[in-house]
Design a protein around this motif. Structure first.
Motif, PDB file in Angstrom:
ATOM      1  N   ASN A 245     -34.714  41.719-104.647  1.00 45.94           N
ATOM      2  CA  ASN A 245     -35.718  42.769-104.434  1.00 45.94           C
ATOM      3  C   ASN A 245     -36.311  42.733-103.037  1.00 45.94           C
ATOM      4  O   ASN A 245     -36.826  43.741-102.546  1.00 45.94           O
ATOM      5  CB  ASN A 245     -36.805  42.678-105.503  1.00 45.94           C
ATOM      6  CG  ASN A 245     -36.341  43.283-106.817  1.00 45.94           C
ATOM      7  OD1 ASN A 245     -35.189  43.712-106.934  1.00 45.94           O
ATOM      8  ND2 ASN A 245     -37.230  43.351-107.791  1.00 45.94           N
ATOM      9  N   GLN A 246     -36.231  41.590-102.382  1.00 52.46           N
ATOM     10  CA  GLN A 246     -36.632  41.551-100.975  1.00 52.46           C
ATOM     11  C   GLN A 246     -35.671  42.403-100.136  1.00 52.46           C
ATOM     12  O   GLN A 246     -36.089  43.172 -99.277  1.00 52.46           O
ATOM     13  CB  GLN A 246     -36.669  40.104-100.471  1.00 52.46           C
ATOM     14  CG  GLN A 246     -37.820  39.268-101.011  1.00 52.46           C
ATOM     15  CD  GLN A 246     -37.670  38.908-102.481  1.00 52.46           C
ATOM     16  OE1 GLN A 246     -36.550  38.797-102.994  1.00 52.46           O
ATOM     17  NE2 GLN A 246     -38.788  38.711-103.169  1.00 52.46           N
ATOM     18  N   VAL A 247     -34.377  42.277-100.419  1.00 52.58           N
ATOM     19  CA  VAL A 247     -33.385  43.098 -99.721  1.00 52.58           C
ATOM     20  C   VAL A 247     -33.581  44.572-100.058  1.00 52.58           C
ATOM     21  O   VAL A 247     -33.471  45.443 -99.176  1.00 52.58           O
ATOM     22  CB  VAL A 247     -31.963  42.634-100.076  1.00 52.58           C
ATOM     23  CG1 VAL A 247     -30.920  43.651 -99.608  1.00 52.58           C
ATOM     24  CG2 VAL A 247     -31.668  41.270 -99.463  1.00 52.58           C
ATOM     25  N   GLN A 248     -33.889  44.872-101.319  1.00 55.50           N
ATOM     26  CA  GLN A 248     -34.094  46.280-101.702  1.00 55.50           C
ATOM     27  C   GLN A 248     -35.257  46.901-100.936  1.00 55.50           C
ATOM     28  O   GLN A 248     -35.207  48.079-100.548  1.00 55.50           O
ATOM     29  CB  GLN A 248     -34.340  46.401-103.204  1.00 55.50           C
ATOM     30  CG  GLN A 248     -33.236  45.856-104.084  1.00 55.50           C
ATOM     31  CD  GLN A 248     -31.861  46.283-103.656  1.00 55.50           C
ATOM     32  OE1 GLN A 248     -31.586  47.465-103.469  1.00 55.50           O
ATOM     33  NE2 GLN A 248     -30.976  45.316-103.472  1.00 55.50           N
ATOM     34  N   ARG A 249     -36.291  46.127-100.717  1.00 54.45           N
ATOM     35  CA  ARG A 249     -37.434  46.652 -99.962  1.00 54.45           C
ATOM     36  C   ARG A 249     -37.061  46.902 -98.499  1.00 54.45           C
ATOM     37  O   ARG A 249     -37.525  47.869 -97.885  1.00 54.45           O
ATOM     38  CB  ARG A 249     -38.620  45.696-100.080  1.00 54.45           C
ATOM     39  CG  ARG A 249     -39.283  45.743-101.457  1.00 54.45           C
ATOM     40  CD  ARG A 249     -40.422  44.745-101.615  1.00 54.45           C
ATOM     41  NE  ARG A 249     -41.212  45.047-102.799  1.00 54.45           N
ATOM     42  CZ  ARG A 249     -40.958  44.595-104.028  1.00 54.45           C
ATOM     43  NH1 ARG A 249     -39.899  43.799-104.220  1.00 54.45           N
ATOM     44  NH2 ARG A 249     -41.721  44.939-105.045  1.00 54.45           N
ATOM     45  N   ILE A 250     -36.207  46.052 -97.954  1.00 57.87           N
ATOM     46  CA  ILE A 250     -35.719  46.273 -96.588  1.00 57.87           C
ATOM     47  C   ILE A 250     -34.897  47.564 -96.539  1.00 57.87           C
ATOM     48  O   ILE A 250     -35.065  48.402 -95.641  1.00 57.87           O
ATOM     49  CB  ILE A 250     -34.876  45.077 -96.108  1.00 57.87           C
ATOM     50  CG1 ILE A 250     -35.764  43.844 -95.922  1.00 57.87           C
ATOM     51  CG2 ILE A 250     -34.153  45.409 -94.798  1.00 57.87           C
ATOM     52  CD1 ILE A 250     -34.979  42.561 -95.676  1.00 57.87           C
ATOM     53  N   VAL A 251     -34.008  47.728 -97.516  1.00 57.41           N
ATOM     54  CA  VAL A 251     -33.164  48.925 -97.563  1.00 57.41           C
ATOM     55  C   VAL A 251     -34.026  50.182 -97.688  1.00 57.41           C
ATOM     56  O   VAL A 251     -33.825  51.162 -96.958  1.00 57.41           O
ATOM     57  CB  VAL A 251     -32.177  48.837 -98.744  1.00 57.41           C
ATOM     58  CG1 VAL A 251     -31.453  50.170 -98.951  1.00 57.41           C
ATOM     59  CG2 VAL A 251     -31.166  47.723 -98.515  1.00 57.41           C
TER      60      VAL A 251
END
Length: 391
Positions: free
Chosen positions: A372-378
């Motif tokens: 979910n950290q990556v999803q927030r970046i995306v």
């Protein structure tokens, strides 16, 4: 100005899908969920029931022998199965993840052969992207594919592969030109379980989704025909990322289903459990907790369905909606299942009640197909690029 409010109503055909899947899950999936978790075994009961009803890989188009379910219908299938058993919901979810690269970029011959086989139930489809050193850094592919005449020879290790060993077919990402990296140096291939040189590690001992085997996949000089490349050489990473834009929505659906299952059980328990001479559902403090759980589940569902609609239309903002739905719904699943355990108190902490299993199952939805950290970046990058639609 007139308004058509029916746009916010689920179409009748999708309601029918929900009813059909729910009936199957009530009869075949839910009764086995506890033993599947306890024994860490593949949910064969769910597999057989979903296959018989055309919900095993519902996304496969009709021209290849599939049910031809659209993205929203597929989401509803996964949501309903996850409501009964998260492990079982990975059967249709992983089948879509593994085979979608072929739909997006494969030749007609590959589509006829492998999508047809999947639709007929001749074998599931897994997705081999992650490696020991390529998790969030998905472009860091160490697996190599080298041309040898008309063939390709693959060597490498894939890690965290869902349904590995059970699936017959695998979409494998491999480096074909190390100097180009993710910009044209990675290609995608179809590998079959029966190919010489393919083997599997022992199943991981996991916190949740214990019924879905997660193993390493070893590729030791695996020789495959040249026509098993998906798309053109060097297009693999782009196809892989496009795939995740769409399949993150299926993880959102899984998260919604887990959360709904936990909420359903918590509501029933709160009505029956008595303390101080009345049901605990009568206490305002608990009502506030249940209200928050319900609001979160419905918000996650609406975002997931909106993302599915964009997936079906291949909208420009599907990357934002896919990342957002997956991130939001999985956070909701973790919160709601934790709250469900709280509603049951000490009973919720025991394996006699399903909310403990649901809380464990929910955690992975915040991690796989991109943390979910990556999803927030995306999502942030999409917003900054002005991609998000206003509808």
């Amino acid at each position: 100005m007139s308004s058509d409010f029916s746009v916010y109503a689920l179409p009748d055909e999708h309601r029918a899908v929900r009813e059909a899947v729910r009936a199957i899950c009530t009869d075949k999936v839910a009764p086995a969920a506890a033993s599947v978790d306890e024994e860490a075994r593949y949910p064969q009961e769910a597999h057989d029931a979903l296959l018989a009803a055309d919900f095993y890989a519902p996304h496969v188009p009709e021209e290849y022998g599939g049910a031809g379910a659209d993205a929203l219908a597929t989401v509803i299938v996964i949501e309903e199965v996850a409501r009964a058993d998260a492990s079982a919901s990975l059967i249709p979810a992983v089948n879509k993840l593994g085979s979608l690269p072929i739909q997006l970029g494969g030749s007609e011959e590959l589509k006829q052969k492998y999508l047809g086989a999947l639709a007929r139930g001749e074998g599931g489809f897994s997705y081999c992207l992650s490696e020991p050193d390529a998790g969030s850094d998905a472009a860091n592919q160490k697996t190599r594919a080298v041309r040898d005449g008309d063939d390709w020879v693959l060597n490498g290790v894939k890690r965290w592969i869902s349904n590995a060993g059970v699936s017959e077919y695998y979409t494998v990402l491999a480096t074909t030109d190390p100097e180009k990296g993710s910009r044209g140096g990675i290609s995608a291939f179809v590998v079959e379980k029966s190919d010489e040189g393919v083997s599997f590690g022992a199943p991981e001992k996991k916190l949740g989704i214990k019924g879905s085997p997660t193993c390493e996949v070893y590729l030791d000089n695996v020789r495959i025909p040249g026509d098993r490349i998906i798309g053109a050489e060097g297009e693999g990473f782009e196809i892989a990322m496009r795939t995740l834009d769409h399949t993150r929505i299926t993880i959102a659906a899984q998260a919604v289903g887990i959360a709904q299952g936990a909420l359903d059980y918590a509501l029933g328990y709160a009505k029956e459990r008595e303390q101080f001479g009345k049901p605990i559902a009568d206490f305002q403090g608990l009502q506030f907790l249940l209200a928050d759980m319900g609001m979160r589940v419905e918000a996650a569902r609406q975002l997931t369905y909106a993302a599915a609609a964009r997936s079906e239309r291949h909208e420009d903002d599907v990357t934002f909606f896919g990342a957002s739905a997956k991130c939001f719904a999985s956070d909701v699943a973790m919160q709601v299942t934790t709250d469900a355990v709280q509603v049951l108190g000490g009973y919720g902490y025991t394996r006699e009640y399903p909310v403990e299993r649901m809380m464990r199952d929910a955690k992975i939805t915040q991690i796989y197909e991109g943390t979910n950290q990556v999803q927030r970046i995306v999502a942030a990058r999409q917003l900054l690029a002005g991609v998000q639609s206003d509808l």
